[in-house]
Structures are given as structure tokens and as C-alpha cells.
Design an enzyme around this catalytic site. Structure first.
Site, mmCIF file in Angstrom:
data_model
loop_
_atom_site.group_PDB
_atom_site.id
_atom_site.type_symbol
_atom_site.label_atom_id
_atom_site.label_comp_id
_atom_site.label_asym_id
_atom_site.label_seq_id
_atom_site.Cartn_x
_atom_site.Cartn_y
_atom_site.Cartn_z
ATOM 1 N N LYS A 18 0.864 -1.189 0.000
ATOM 2 C CA LYS A 18 0.000 0.000 0.000
ATOM 3 C C LYS A 18 0.895 1.232 0.000
ATOM 4 C CE LYS A 18 -4.303 -1.696 1.634
ATOM 5 N NZ LYS A 18 -4.504 -2.268 2.973
ATOM 6 N N HIS B 246 0.688 7.301 2.586
ATOM 7 C CA HIS B 246 0.002 8.559 2.314
ATOM 8 C C HIS B 246 -0.076 9.443 3.552
ATOM 9 C CE1 HIS B 246 -3.653 7.127 4.239
ATOM 10 N NE2 HIS B 246 -3.450 5.986 3.620
ATOM 11 N N HIS C 131 -0.606 8.571 7.188
ATOM 12 C CA HIS C 131 0.437 7.949 8.010
ATOM 13 C C HIS C 131 1.370 8.964 8.654
ATOM 14 C CE1 HIS C 131 -0.423 4.578 5.127
ATOM 15 N NE2 HIS C 131 -0.583 3.993 6.300
HETATM 16 N N1 ARG Z 1 -0.865 -1.704 10.139
HETATM 17 C C1 ARG Z 1 -1.906 -1.212 10.979
HETATM 18 C C2 ARG Z 1 -2.772 -0.236 10.208
HETATM 19 O O1 ARG Z 1 -2.305 0.349 9.246
HETATM 20 C C3 ARG Z 1 -1.389 -0.529 12.214
HETATM 21 C C4 ARG Z 1 -0.643 -1.428 13.162
HETATM 22 C C5 ARG Z 1 -0.460 -0.823 14.512
HETATM 23 N N2 ARG Z 1 0.268 -1.658 15.413
HETATM 24 C C6 ARG Z 1 -0.210 -2.732 16.037
HETATM 25 N N3 ARG Z 1 0.601 -3.408 16.802
HETATM 26 N N4 ARG Z 1 -1.469 -3.095 15.888
HETATM 27 O O2 ARG Z 1 -3.919 -0.029 10.567
#
Ligand code: ARG
Length: 568
Positions: A130, A133, A136
Site C-alpha cells: 500500500k 500517504h 500515516h
Molecule cells: N498496520 C496497521 C494499520 O495500518 C497498524 C498497526 C499498529 N500496530 C499494532 N501493533 N497493531 O492499521
């Protein structure tokens, strides 16, 4: 120096000598107030609070204490209708603040409170295949700022990019790649090309159900460790990270670990076993869940009915792993408030498991970012990529400098610092839970509450100091008696406390706002007073003030991830 504590200490000693009574400085400190107006002093001790212990009328107590106090730290101590009012000796205050700040130099504001303690910070945590953007931006910059702030306070920090690198979508991506993709195109197009393949998969799958089966089959292959599947999957990851790395470089962001969701594949079973042993796992329509209705939450789903694990399952394995690996005091998750429920469930399940150490876990949530009043939506294509945003910010900064200071050397390096700094500062200016709307004007303006404004103030102070050279006389701190100088001093004095508070609340915005307040105070001071005075001793004192302010602004900016160029 803590003048309030000094006042308490003096009052405590005076109570001992005048009344033979023992009231500790700490107890006095509890009683001391800040008077409503400055003419009533900087601190006041309401003596009626002591009447019971000293068995005297408040005004008599105040009179006797006043008579017993004599200190160079306070220019006056007055007894007024039962209050003991302390007037700080402003010259002594100035000398004290400036010597402390300048002696400690770059370390001013740092601390050792975090010594021997570890903070794990989960931030940015992007998803594979992905694009990176502007949604983030907050997690990346809040996390990175906390990393610096905690580090400055002596904590050992572990920055984790918990990559979203597991899930059925990766099977679909491989299926799409096998059908329509080729290595060369993906290599050249990067993440964009992978996104295209994924979109095409979803469109074509509507008319071709066989595609879904292909996707599932490829995901199964990844799970089973099939060599070809793993090779493609790892390569997708590499390409995504290479793209992200460009942005991280621009933002000056680093991680100690990229252990993402796939890292926990073989670490979930022990957690599932423990949940079962402790009787927490129940069956629900074929799925395995932990019920949380007692706490008004939907259940935490641990295994789907087809046996597949979920985001929650991986986070449980991850939290345990982090505890075992880092033995953290704090484990922070810098993730948008959309996941409030997820983290509440996660922490509750830890509690039910009897994992006491999970008390150190905290969800550091934040609001949404929109761009020019428009929310960002992947579906409608209203996406602002971070790399594009930063590149544009640099270009715009370049334009501004070309106009403002065409003579400047290394213009492009400075434009980069200003452009990127403007974006970071903007992201970290408001309390994190607030939704924010990005506009170029709000971020890049040299006059508002912006990064460029604070950076510019810093550069201006550098220029004053360059021109002034060495002071020709010993400083006369009485020259800093005026309200503008005192306001700057008070801010410099408050800096260490501000940094600690920022860590306590996980709120980098405290530091961002502080840098802005200090810049404003300095500009007011600079506007009202000649730094290079006819009186060489006054000049020396003002130069010290300028030097300490410059240094403090620079440190504050560095804590939130901004460079402070010396010329702009
Ligand atoms: N990759 C996830 C997202 O974009 C966020 C992860 C955050 N960290 C975790 N340990 N859940 O929504």
C-alpha cells in the site's frame, strides 16, 4: 533553580527559628500559592494554614516569618494581612536560569529519570503493497518524536514498525501478479504497480469466481512455506519498504525493528493455548472468541471459523514477545483513534490472562488528517502521498527562499529543511487527538505558528550572535529585569518540565507549542530591546539570554525531528 521551593525552604527555616516549630519545606510547598497579581509577589504563603500548628494569628505569623528571612534570592519579602509575599530577585533569577541552561548546553532539558527503563514504541506500522500517504504522517511523526523525547529523558527506546504483512490479500496479489504482472514492471513501478494489480484482481474477480480460489490457494502456499510463494511475497515486501525508506529518510525517521505481523505466525499458538488453559476461549459459531460483554465490548475474535488467525491474535503474540524480549516499562501504540476499540480489547484480554506487566501498555491515539478540507479516501482517489507532499513542500520552500534571501548559500539544502520541517511541525502542533486539516498556507507561512517561523527566529538569533562576537564585559543581570526578558527566561526555565510532561502525556505537541511560544517571546524581546547596547554589561547579559534562547529553540526543534538551519 526552583524559586518556589526556595521560598518554601526559607519559610520552613524561619518557622523553626521564630517558633521552634517543625514544618517541612515540602509541607510549606503545599501551602504556597501564586498570587492573583504580580504586585502581590511571585509566591505567597497564606499563614492561616499555619495557625493551628503555630497557635498564633495569621498576621502575627507572617510578621515573625518575615523578620526571620533574609535571602539574596528574593528582593523583598512582605507581610500583608496574614500572607507572606515573596518577590523574586529578577537578576538572581536571570543569572540562575542562564547559567544552568548554558552550562548544560545541548543537554539542557535532558534527564536521567528514564535510566534503566525501556520504552517500546510501535509507530508508522505501514501495510505492505500500500502507498504511504498523508494519513500515516501522524503516527510516523508522533512516534518518532516520542522516541527522541523519551531518549532525551534517559529511557532506552525500541522503535517498532509493526508491518501489516499478513493476510489473505497477499494471496490475491500473488495470483494477480502471476496472471498479469511481470517482474520488470513491478520493479520499475514499485508499490503503485502492486496496487494496480490488486485493484484489477478485485474488479475481475467479480466476473471470474475462479480468481478468488486462486487467491486463496496462493495464500495457503504462503502459509505452508511454499518457496515460490514466499519468494514473491518477500519481494513485494522489499519493494514496499524501499519506497517507504525514501520517505523515512526525508523525515529523519528510524526503527530498531521491522517485526511485522508475519513475524508472529509461529508465536500465536502458545497464546491460544494459554487462553484455552485459562478458560477464556469459547466457541461461537465455529469461531474462537474471548467474551468481553461484561465490559461492554464486542468479543475479541482469536480464530475465525476457518481456523485463520486475526490482527488481534497477532497483536497478542506481539505484546507477549515484546514483554519477553525487551522487558519494557512502557509499550506504546501510536495508532489512530479508529482502533480505540481494538486496543481496549487487546489490553483487557491481557488483563484477563493475568499478564500484570501489560499495565505498561498504552494506546497513543490521534485524530485524522485531511487535506485542504477534504477527507482522504482511497476509494475516490483523493489520496495525497507523503512523498509527493514532502517534495512539493520543498519546492514551495525553495520559492520562498529565492524571494526572501536570494543570496543564501546551499539554498536547496535549507529549502529541504524548511519544507520538511514545515510539514512535521504542522503534524505535531495540535494536541494529538484533534483532527487536523493540512493547508499549504497554515504549514509554510513564515509569520504564523509554523515551523518556518520558529526556524526563522532561530536563524535570526544565530545571526545576532555571529555579528556580536564575544561579550566585552561581565554580564549585568539587572539588565534583564524587564517583562520581555523575564518572559523569555521563564520559558527557558520551564523547558525541562515541558519535556517531562510531553513524555508523561505522550504529547509531542507540548514541545512543538513550547518552541513556538519561546520564538514569540524572543521576538517580542528583540523588538523592545537593543541587544547591542551602549552599556557593555547589559549587552553581555542580553547576549547570554539570546544564546540560551537559541540553544533551547534548537533543542526543542530537534526533539520533534526538525533541523534548525543557522542561516535562512
Ligand atoms: N498496520 C496497521 C494499520 O495500518 C497498524 C498497526 C499498529 N500496530 C499494532 N501493533 N497493531 O492499521
Amino acid at each position: 533553580m526552583d524559586f518556589k521551593y526556595q521560598a518554601a525552604y526559607l519559610a520552613s527555616r524561619a518557622a523553626a527559628s521564630a517558633f521552634g516549630a517543625e514544618v517541612s519545606p515540602e509541607a510549606m510547598l503545599e501551602y504556597i500559592e501564586t498570587p492573583p497579581t504580580p504586585d502581590m509577589g511571585d509566591f505567597a504563603l497564606p499563614c492561616f494554614k499555619l495557625s493551628r500548628v503555630l497557635r498564633k494569628a495569621p498576621n502575627m505569623i507572617a510578621d515573625s516569618l518575615k523578620a526571620a528571612i533574609d535571602s539574596p534570592l528574593f528582593s523583598r519579602v512582605e507581610s500583608v494581612s496574614g500572607y507572606l509575599n515573596f518577590y523574586v530577585n529578577r537578576a538572581a533569577y536571570a543569572e540562575n536560569v542562564l547559567k544552568t541552561a548554558l552550562e548544560q548546553g545541548e543537554n539542557y532539558g535532558s534527564d536521567t529519570v528514564g535510566g534503566g527503563k525501556t520504552v517500546v514504541i510501535d509507530y508508522s506500522s505501514i501495510n505492505i503493497a500500500k502507498r504511504f500517504h498523508i494519513g500515516h504522517l501522524s503516527t510516523t511523526m508522533i512516534g518518532s518524536a516520542l522516541y527522541r523525547i523519551y531518549g532525551f529523558l534517559g529511557y532506552k527506546c525500541v522503535g517498532v514498525n509493526h508491518l501489516g504483512d499478513w493476510g489473505t490479500q497477499f494471496g490475491k496479489m500473488i495470483a494477480a501478479y502471476k496472471r498479469w504482472g511481470d517482474e520488470e514492471t513491478v520493479r520499475r513501478g514499485g508499490v503503485d504497480e502492486m496496487v494496480k494489480l490488486y485493484v484489477r484482481f478485485n474488479t475481475e474477480a467479480k466476473n471470474d469466481p475462479a480468481l478468488e480460489d486462486e487467491g486463496r490457494a496462493w495464500f495457503k502456499k504462503i502459509e505452508d512455506g511454499d518457496e515460490e510463494a514466499l519468494k514473491i511475497f518477500r519481494w513485494f515486501k522489499e519493494v514496499t519498504l524501499k519506497d517507504a525508506e525514501k520517505v523515512y529518510d526525508m523525515l529523519g525517521v528510524k526503527f530498531d525493528s521491522y517485526a511485522g505481523e508475519s513475524f508472529y505466525i509461529d508465536k500465536m499458538q502458545p497464546v491460544i493455548d494459554e487462553l484455552t488453559e485459562k478458560g477464556l476461549l469459547v466457541e461461537d459459531a465455529g469461531a474462537r472468541i474471548v467474551k468481553l460483554d461484561e465490559w461492554n465490548m464486542p468479543p475479541a475474535i482469536i480464530l475465525r471459523s476457518d481456523g485463520a488467525t486475526l490482527y488481534m491474535t497477532r497483536d497478542l503474540a506481539a505484546i507477549k514477545y515484546r514483554h519477553e524480549t525487551y522487558n519494557f516499562d512502557k509499550n506504546l501504540y501510536v495508532v489512530a483513534y479508529q482502533q480505540d476499540l481494538h486496543f481496549k480489547q487487546l489490553f483487557k484480554v491481557c488483563e484477563l490472562l493475568g499478564w500484570d506487566w501489560a499495565k505498561g501498555c498504552e494506546h497513543v491515539n490521534f485524530g485524522m488528517v485531511s487535506f485542504g478540507g477534504q477527507s482522504l479516501s482511497t476509494r475516490e482517489g483523493r489520496i495525497v502521498y507523503l512523498e509527493d507532499l514532502l517534495t512539493q513542500a520543498i519546492e514551495k520552500a525553495e520559492g520562498i527562499i529565492a524571494e526572501k534571501s536570494p543570496e543564501l548559500e546551499n539554498r536547496s539544502a535549507v529549502a529541504r529543511q524548511i519544507g520538511i520541517g514545515a510539514v512535521i511541525f504542522f503534524a505535531l502542533f495540535n494536541g494529538r487527538i484533534k483532527d487536523i486539516d493540512f493547508t499549504w498556507d497554515k504549514a509554510l507561512n513564515f509569520d504564523g505558528e509554523t515551523g518556518p517561523y520558529v526556524m526563522y527566529t532561530h536563524a535570526r538569533l544565530c545571526s545576532v550572535l555571529r555579528k556580536a562576537g564575544e561579550a566585552a564585559a561581565a554580564p549585568d543581570f539587572k539588565a534583564l529585569d524587564d517583562p520581555e526578558s523575564q518572559a523569555v527566561l521563564r520559558l527557558i526555565d520551564e523547558f525541562p518540565q515541558t519535556v517531562k510532561l510531553a513524555a508523561q502525556k505522550n504529547e509531542p505537541s507540548y514541545v512543538t507549542r513550547f518552541s513556538c511560544e519561546l520564538a514569540k517571546a524572543v521576538n517580542r524581546f528583540y523588538y523592545e530591546h537593543r541587544i547591542l547596547d551602549d552599556d557593555a554589561s547589559a549587552t553581555a547579559a542580553r547576549l547570554m539570554l539570546t544564546r540560551a534562547a537559541r540553544q533551547t529553540i534548537k533543542t526543542a526543534l530537534s526533539l520533534i525531528g526538525l533541523d534548525a538551519p543557522e542561516k535562512m
